[in-house]
Design a protein around this motif. Structure first.
Motif, PDB file in Angstrom:
ATOM      1  N   TYR A 186       0.818  -1.212   0.000  1.00 10.76           N
ATOM      2  CA  TYR A 186       0.000   0.000   0.000  1.00 10.76           C
ATOM      3  C   TYR A 186       0.850   1.260   0.000  1.00 10.76           C
ATOM      4  CZ  TYR A 186      -4.153  -2.826   0.357  1.00 10.76           C
ATOM      5  OH  TYR A 186      -5.148  -3.721   0.085  1.00 10.76           O
ATOM      6  N   ASP A 187       2.045   1.196   0.570  1.00  8.46           N
ATOM      7  CA  ASP A 187       2.959   2.332   0.470  1.00  8.46           C
ATOM      8  C   ASP A 187       3.236   2.654  -0.994  1.00  8.46           C
ATOM      9  OD1 ASP A 187       3.170   2.624   3.203  1.00  8.46           O
ATOM     10  OD2 ASP A 187       5.155   1.696   3.351  1.00  8.46           O
ATOM     11  N   GLU A 188       3.453   1.594  -1.783  1.00 10.62           N
ATOM     12  CA  GLU A 188       3.747   1.784  -3.207  1.00 10.62           C
ATOM     13  C   GLU A 188       2.523   2.267  -3.982  1.00 10.62           C
ATOM     14  OE1 GLU A 188       5.220  -1.981  -4.534  1.00 10.62           O
ATOM     15  OE2 GLU A 188       6.917  -1.940  -3.150  1.00 10.62           O
ATOM     16  N   TRP A 189       1.328   1.949  -3.500  1.00 16.19           N
ATOM     17  CA  TRP A 189       0.089   2.231  -4.210  1.00 16.19           C
ATOM     18  C   TRP A 189      -0.581   3.526  -3.727  1.00 16.19           C
ATOM     19  CZ3 TRP A 189      -4.694  -1.516  -4.099  1.00 16.19           C
ATOM     20  CH2 TRP A 189      -5.469  -1.315  -5.232  1.00 16.19           C
ATOM     21  N   ALA A 190      -0.036   4.163  -2.727  1.00 17.88           N
ATOM     22  CA  ALA A 190      -0.692   5.274  -2.033  1.00 17.88           C
ATOM     23  C   ALA A 190      -1.139   6.400  -2.963  1.00 17.88           C
ATOM     24  CB  ALA A 190       0.235   5.834  -0.962  1.00 17.88           C
ATOM     25  N   GLU A 191      -0.336   6.734  -3.943  1.00 16.55           N
ATOM     26  CA  GLU A 191      -0.652   7.869  -4.816  1.00 16.55           C
ATOM     27  C   GLU A 191      -1.895   7.641  -5.671  1.00 16.55           C
ATOM     28  OE1 GLU A 191       0.778  10.825  -4.852  1.00 16.55           O
ATOM     29  OE2 GLU A 191       2.471  10.371  -3.537  1.00 16.55           O
ATOM     30  N   THR A 192      -2.330   6.385  -5.820  1.00 15.23           N
ATOM     31  CA  THR A 192      -3.427   6.092  -6.738  1.00 15.23           C
ATOM     32  C   THR A 192      -4.796   6.052  -6.080  1.00 15.23           C
ATOM     33  OG1 THR A 192      -3.245   3.685  -6.465  1.00 15.23           O
ATOM     34  CG2 THR A 192      -1.861   4.714  -8.162  1.00 15.23           C
ATOM     35  N   PHE A 193      -4.858   6.154  -4.750  1.00  8.57           N
ATOM     36  CA  PHE A 193      -6.149   6.060  -4.071  1.00  8.57           C
ATOM     37  C   PHE A 193      -7.032   7.264  -4.372  1.00  8.57           C
ATOM     38  CE2 PHE A 193      -4.310   3.382  -0.407  1.00  8.57           C
ATOM     39  CZ  PHE A 193      -4.647   2.214  -1.065  1.00  8.57           C
ATOM     40  N   ASP A 194      -8.319   7.033  -4.605  1.00  7.45           N
ATOM     41  CA  ASP A 194      -9.310   8.092  -4.709  1.00  7.45           C
ATOM     42  C   ASP A 194      -9.806   8.383  -3.287  1.00  7.45           C
ATOM     43  OD1 ASP A 194     -10.663   6.717  -7.737  1.00  7.45           O
ATOM     44  OD2 ASP A 194      -9.174   8.282  -7.470  1.00  7.45           O
ATOM     45  N   GLU A 195     -10.343   9.542  -3.065  1.00 12.06           N
ATOM     46  CA  GLU A 195     -10.805   9.944  -1.729  1.00 12.06           C
ATOM     47  C   GLU A 195     -12.293  10.225  -1.729  1.00 12.06           C
ATOM     48  OE1 GLU A 195      -8.670   9.672   0.566  1.00 12.06           O
ATOM     49  OE2 GLU A 195      -6.795   9.820  -0.529  1.00 12.06           O
ATOM     50  N   LEU A 196     -12.963  10.049  -0.565  1.00  7.39           N
ATOM     51  CA  LEU A 196     -14.389  10.323  -0.416  1.00  7.39           C
ATOM     52  C   LEU A 196     -14.734  11.787  -0.658  1.00  7.39           C
ATOM     53  CD1 LEU A 196     -15.201   8.201   2.756  1.00  7.39           C
ATOM     54  CD2 LEU A 196     -16.024   7.805   0.433  1.00  7.39           C
ATOM     55  N   SER A 197     -13.740  12.655  -0.538  1.00  8.98           N
ATOM     56  CA  SER A 197     -14.014  14.082  -0.720  1.00  8.98           C
ATOM     57  C   SER A 197     -14.547  14.375  -2.119  1.00  8.98           C
ATOM     58  CB  SER A 197     -12.765  14.913  -0.443  1.00  8.98           C
ATOM     59  OG  SER A 197     -11.781  14.653  -1.414  1.00  8.98           O
ATOM     60  N   GLN A 216       1.643   4.233   6.354  1.00  7.40           N
ATOM     61  CA  GLN A 216       1.917   5.635   6.644  1.00  7.40           C
ATOM     62  C   GLN A 216       2.019   6.446   5.359  1.00  7.40           C
ATOM     63  OE1 GLN A 216       1.967   7.296   9.725  1.00  7.40           O
ATOM     64  NE2 GLN A 216       1.843   8.994   8.273  1.00  7.40           N
ATOM     65  N   LYS A 217       2.568   5.838   4.303  1.00 11.18           N
ATOM     66  CA  LYS A 217       2.681   6.568   3.041  1.00 11.18           C
ATOM     67  C   LYS A 217       1.303   6.935   2.501  1.00 11.18           C
ATOM     68  CE  LYS A 217       4.799   6.814  -1.435  1.00 11.18           C
ATOM     69  NZ  LYS A 217       5.698   6.261  -2.408  1.00 11.18           N
ATOM     70  N   SER A 218       0.332   6.026   2.617  1.00  9.26           N
ATOM     71  CA  SER A 218      -1.031   6.348   2.181  1.00  9.26           C
ATOM     72  C   SER A 218      -1.562   7.539   2.960  1.00  9.26           C
ATOM     73  CB  SER A 218      -1.953   5.145   2.377  1.00  9.26           C
ATOM     74  OG  SER A 218      -1.610   4.114   1.492  1.00  9.26           O
ATOM     75  N   LEU A 219      -1.289   7.562   4.248  1.00 10.65           N
ATOM     76  CA  LEU A 219      -1.742   8.679   5.076  1.00 10.65           C
ATOM     77  C   LEU A 219      -0.999   9.964   4.729  1.00 10.65           C
ATOM     78  CD1 LEU A 219      -2.103   6.783   8.459  1.00 10.65           C
ATOM     79  CD2 LEU A 219      -3.931   7.462   6.883  1.00 10.65           C
ATOM     80  N   ASP A 220       0.292   9.854   4.397  1.00  7.50           N
ATOM     81  CA  ASP A 220       1.060  11.034   3.979  1.00  7.50           C
ATOM     82  C   ASP A 220       0.490  11.631   2.702  1.00  7.50           C
ATOM     83  OD1 ASP A 220       2.709  10.596   6.178  1.00  7.50           O
ATOM     84  OD2 ASP A 220       4.322   9.670   4.995  1.00  7.50           O
ATOM     85  N   VAL A 221       0.093  10.767   1.776  1.00  4.70           N
ATOM     86  CA  VAL A 221      -0.529  11.238   0.536  1.00  4.70           C
ATOM     87  C   VAL A 221      -1.837  11.951   0.862  1.00  4.70           C
ATOM     88  CG1 VAL A 221      -1.640  10.501  -1.611  1.00  4.70           C
ATOM     89  CG2 VAL A 221       0.572   9.529  -0.951  1.00  4.70           C
ATOM     90  N   ALA A 222      -2.636  11.351   1.750  1.00  6.32           N
ATOM     91  CA  ALA A 222      -3.899  11.982   2.151  1.00  6.32           C
ATOM     92  C   ALA A 222      -3.639  13.331   2.813  1.00  6.32           C
ATOM     93  CB  ALA A 222      -4.670  11.058   3.088  1.00  6.32           C
ATOM     94  N   ALA A 223      -2.592  13.419   3.612  1.00  7.64           N
ATOM     95  CA  ALA A 223      -2.264  14.686   4.279  1.00  7.64           C
ATOM     96  C   ALA A 223      -1.928  15.769   3.257  1.00  7.64           C
ATOM     97  CB  ALA A 223      -1.104  14.478   5.250  1.00  7.64           C
TER      98      ALA A 223
END
Length: 176
Positions: free
Chosen positions: A29-40, A54-61
């Protein structure tokens, strides 16, 4: 050249067929973090994010679309979130091989307010084939929470997902 859609499908196949240990899942998931869509994108604004990556959360931040960002692997251990904190909880794709197990249900119920809704979406395939979930094991664990008066099933359904490649199961529970 691979399209982003085919890359996503390849990654989904990898995580659901090869990756089985929590540490490996986090790396994936660290490697995939940049590709997630968000509920916003759907208009939701008061969102917290909980992820083992943590990388997924960093991307969200960086996207500045979530309030609290909590890095934890959800299981039967108490997480640092107040009881009755949320109006709802959504888990999409958390129940795949090597990921979540029913031991997380008590924590979900604890952090969602009475009357709040918990939505859990997973591939029907895992309910049919993955040993910890199959033979009604996961659904029996959900029903045990119902019998214990912790939540009630509002809806259980199926729909086509992943460009109709997968039959998806959805469970919607109301916390009591």
């Amino acid at each position: 050249m691979m399209t982003s859609q085919s890359q996503a499908k390849e990654k989904l196949h990898h995580v659901t067929s090869v990756v089985t240990e929590p540490e490996d899942n986090v790396k994936f998931y660290d490697e995939w973090a940049e590709t997630f869509d968000e509920l916003s994108k759907l208009g939701y604004r008061n969102i917290d994010g909980l992820d083992a990556s943590q990388k997924s959360l960093d991307v969200a931040a960086r996207k500045d679309i979530m309030n609290e960002l909590i890095c934890v692997w959800v299981d039967d251990k108490t997480i640092k979130i107040a009881s009755d904190c949320y109006d709802g909880l959504i888990c999409v794709g958390g129940f795949v091989p090597g990921h979540l197990h029913s031991d997380c249900f008590d924590e979900w119920i604890r952090i969602v307010k009475p009357g709040g809704v918990i939505v859990n979406v997973l591939r029907q395939q895992w309910l049919d084939e993955y040993e910890p979930y199959a033979n009604n094991q996961l659904e029996d664990d959900m029903k045990q929470k119902e019998r214990s008066m912790k939540w009630e099933l509002i809806q259980r359904g199926n729909f086509d997902g992943g460009d109709q490649q997968w039959k998806m199961a959805v469970f919607i529970h109301k916390v009591l």
